[in-house]
Design a protein around this motif. Structure first.
Motif, mmCIF file in Angstrom:
data_model
loop_
_atom_site.group_PDB
_atom_site.id
_atom_site.type_symbol
_atom_site.label_atom_id
_atom_site.label_comp_id
_atom_site.label_asym_id
_atom_site.label_seq_id
_atom_site.Cartn_x
_atom_site.Cartn_y
_atom_site.Cartn_z
ATOM 1 N N PRO A 37 0.641 -1.328 -0.235
ATOM 2 C CA PRO A 37 -0.175 -0.060 -0.317
ATOM 3 C C PRO A 37 0.639 0.675 -0.167
ATOM 4 N N THR A 38 0.122 2.111 -0.615
ATOM 5 C CA THR A 38 1.105 3.547 -0.606
ATOM 6 C C THR A 38 0.504 4.909 0.020
ATOM 7 N N GLY A 39 0.807 5.402 0.832
ATOM 8 C CA GLY A 39 0.556 6.126 1.867
ATOM 9 C C GLY A 39 0.816 7.148 1.306
ATOM 10 N N ILE A 40 -0.529 8.083 0.991
ATOM 11 C CA ILE A 40 -0.987 9.177 0.329
ATOM 12 C C ILE A 40 -0.710 10.446 1.168
ATOM 13 N N THR A 41 -1.861 10.528 1.858
ATOM 14 C CA THR A 41 -1.405 11.456 3.470
ATOM 15 C C THR A 41 -1.786 10.253 4.310
ATOM 16 N N ASN A 42 -2.332 11.347 5.180
ATOM 17 C CA ASN A 42 -2.718 10.448 6.686
ATOM 18 C C ASN A 42 -3.360 10.820 7.120
ATOM 19 N N ARG A 43 -4.310 10.832 5.833
ATOM 20 C CA ARG A 43 -6.183 10.426 5.179
ATOM 21 C C ARG A 43 -6.290 9.995 4.147
ATOM 22 N N LEU A 44 -5.444 8.869 3.416
ATOM 23 C CA LEU A 44 -5.102 8.523 2.206
ATOM 24 C C LEU A 44 -4.750 7.241 1.718
ATOM 25 N N MET A 45 -4.654 6.293 1.988
ATOM 26 C CA MET A 45 -3.819 5.301 1.514
ATOM 27 C C MET A 45 -4.920 4.434 0.305
ATOM 28 N N LYS A 46 -3.872 3.988 -0.666
ATOM 29 C CA LYS A 46 -3.985 3.311 -1.784
ATOM 30 C C LYS A 46 -3.672 1.360 -1.952
ATOM 31 N N LEU A 47 -3.954 0.801 -2.167
ATOM 32 C CA LEU A 47 -3.877 -0.087 -1.870
ATOM 33 C C LEU A 47 -3.928 -0.930 -3.677
ATOM 34 N N LYS A 48 -3.107 -1.918 -4.310
ATOM 35 C CA LYS A 48 -3.296 -2.577 -5.441
ATOM 36 C C LYS A 48 -2.860 -4.211 -6.032
ATOM 37 N N VAL A 49 -4.597 -4.624 -5.574
ATOM 38 C CA VAL A 49 -4.108 -5.852 -5.809
ATOM 39 C C VAL A 49 -4.550 -6.289 -7.279
ATOM 40 N N PRO A 50 -3.634 -7.188 -7.906
ATOM 41 C CA PRO A 50 -3.856 -8.208 -9.030
ATOM 42 C C PRO A 50 -5.155 -9.149 -8.641
ATOM 43 N N LEU A 51 -5.896 -9.120 -10.062
ATOM 44 C CA LEU A 51 -6.757 -10.120 -10.294
ATOM 45 C C LEU A 51 -7.040 -11.233 -11.100
ATOM 46 N N ILE A 59 -7.671 0.286 -4.079
ATOM 47 C CA ILE A 59 -8.921 0.189 -2.934
ATOM 48 C C ILE A 59 -8.401 1.481 -1.705
ATOM 49 N N LEU A 60 -9.557 2.160 -1.750
ATOM 50 C CA LEU A 60 -8.500 3.494 -1.229
ATOM 51 C C LEU A 60 -8.933 3.151 0.514
ATOM 52 N N SER A 61 -7.978 3.388 1.165
ATOM 53 C CA SER A 61 -8.349 3.535 2.405
ATOM 54 C C SER A 61 -8.392 5.145 2.840
ATOM 55 N N VAL A 62 -9.715 5.763 3.817
ATOM 56 C CA VAL A 62 -10.053 6.776 3.545
ATOM 57 C C VAL A 62 -10.877 7.882 5.468
ATOM 58 N N TYR A 63 -10.137 8.610 5.543
ATOM 59 C CA TYR A 63 -10.976 8.874 6.538
ATOM 60 C C TYR A 63 -10.555 10.644 6.865
ATOM 61 N N ALA A 64 -11.977 10.760 6.061
ATOM 62 C CA ALA A 64 -11.570 12.638 6.271
ATOM 63 C C ALA A 64 -12.027 13.636 7.302
ATOM 64 N N PRO A 65 -11.793 14.691 7.235
ATOM 65 C CA PRO A 65 -12.015 15.898 8.141
ATOM 66 C C PRO A 65 -12.995 15.970 8.730
ATOM 67 N N THR A 66 -12.853 16.189 10.027
ATOM 68 C CA THR A 66 -14.577 16.659 10.388
ATOM 69 C C THR A 66 -15.432 17.627 10.177
ATOM 70 N N MET A 75 -11.124 21.192 1.931
ATOM 71 C CA MET A 75 -10.770 21.481 0.574
ATOM 72 C C MET A 75 -9.987 20.630 -0.211
ATOM 73 N N SER A 76 -8.654 20.209 0.720
ATOM 74 C CA SER A 76 -7.425 20.107 0.258
ATOM 75 C C SER A 76 -7.550 18.050 0.364
ATOM 76 N N PHE A 77 -8.080 18.302 1.394
ATOM 77 C CA PHE A 77 -9.106 16.190 1.152
ATOM 78 C C PHE A 77 -9.107 15.912 -0.509
ATOM 79 N N TYR A 78 -10.268 16.584 -0.034
ATOM 80 C CA TYR A 78 -11.216 16.627 -1.068
ATOM 81 C C TYR A 78 -10.643 16.351 -2.405
ATOM 82 N N GLU A 79 -9.556 17.987 -2.744
ATOM 83 C CA GLU A 79 -8.479 17.828 -4.113
ATOM 84 C C GLU A 79 -7.487 16.494 -4.181
ATOM 85 N N THR A 80 -7.219 16.291 -3.169
ATOM 86 C CA THR A 80 -6.267 15.154 -3.232
ATOM 87 C C THR A 80 -7.084 13.869 -3.140
ATOM 88 N N LEU A 81 -8.356 13.236 -2.991
ATOM 89 C CA LEU A 81 -8.668 12.589 -3.225
ATOM 90 C C LEU A 81 -9.289 12.537 -4.886
#
Length: 163
Positions: A37-51, A59-66, A75-81
């Motif tokens: 997995p690639t850590g993009i920010t402390n709120r976004l991580m990406k995992l690539k799985v071969p099928l 697969i994106l693991s997301v934890y948006a700002p409150t 706004m920075s979070f949504y732009e990165t997403l």
């Protein structure tokens, strides 16, 4: 006891405020079969799985700002997403999961990305999420009937306001 999972985590380092933090727990037997997995920010991580079909699943693991976060961080979070999703090749499958800290409401007639099983009224984070989903043709999990207790992650203590 030895764990049978490898944890991949991205968050703020020790000593800094513990905002955000995302990760994946992956069974040891699968770790060598996937891209780490690639850590993009402390709120976004990406995992690539071969099928099996030669394609991939992102697969994106997301934890948006409150809602209490600054407008700039939201706004920075949504732009990165948005940029992260746009970078996923069109032939790949995509799942974005996590806590979006958003309430999308029930206006399924207005939003094509919203199913019939939303609850409450849309909030500002929900509006940003619906706009993003509309722009890039994603749908929310409100298309699936669920028990009420499974639709929310937090309820206000006075029970009158569901988040």
């Amino acid at each position: 006891m030895k764990s049978s999972y490898t944890l991949f985590w991205k968050g703020n380092p020790e000593g800094r405020k513990r905002e955000g933090g995302v990760g994946f727990a992956i069974r040891h037997t699968l770790v060598e079969k996937i891209e780490h997995p690639t850590g993009i920010t402390n709120r976004l991580m990406k995992l690539k799985v071969p099928l099996a079909c030669g394609r991939c699943l992102s697969i994106l693991s997301v934890y948006a700002p409150t809602m209490e976060s600054t407008e700039e961080s939201i706004m920075s979070f949504y732009e990165t997403l948005r940029n992260t999703i746009a970078a996923v090749p069109i032939e790949e499958k995509l799942i974005a999961l996590g806590d979006f800290n958003a309430r999308v409401g029930q206006d399924h007639d207005i939003w094509g990305t919203l199913g019939r099983y939303g609850i409450g009224k849309v909030n500002s984070n929900g509006l940003l999420l619906l706009q993003l989903c509309s722009e890039i043709n994603l749908v929310s999990n409100t298309f699936f009937r669920q028990k009420h207790k499974c639709k929310v992650t937090w309820t206000h203590p006075d029970q009158s306001m569901v988040i």
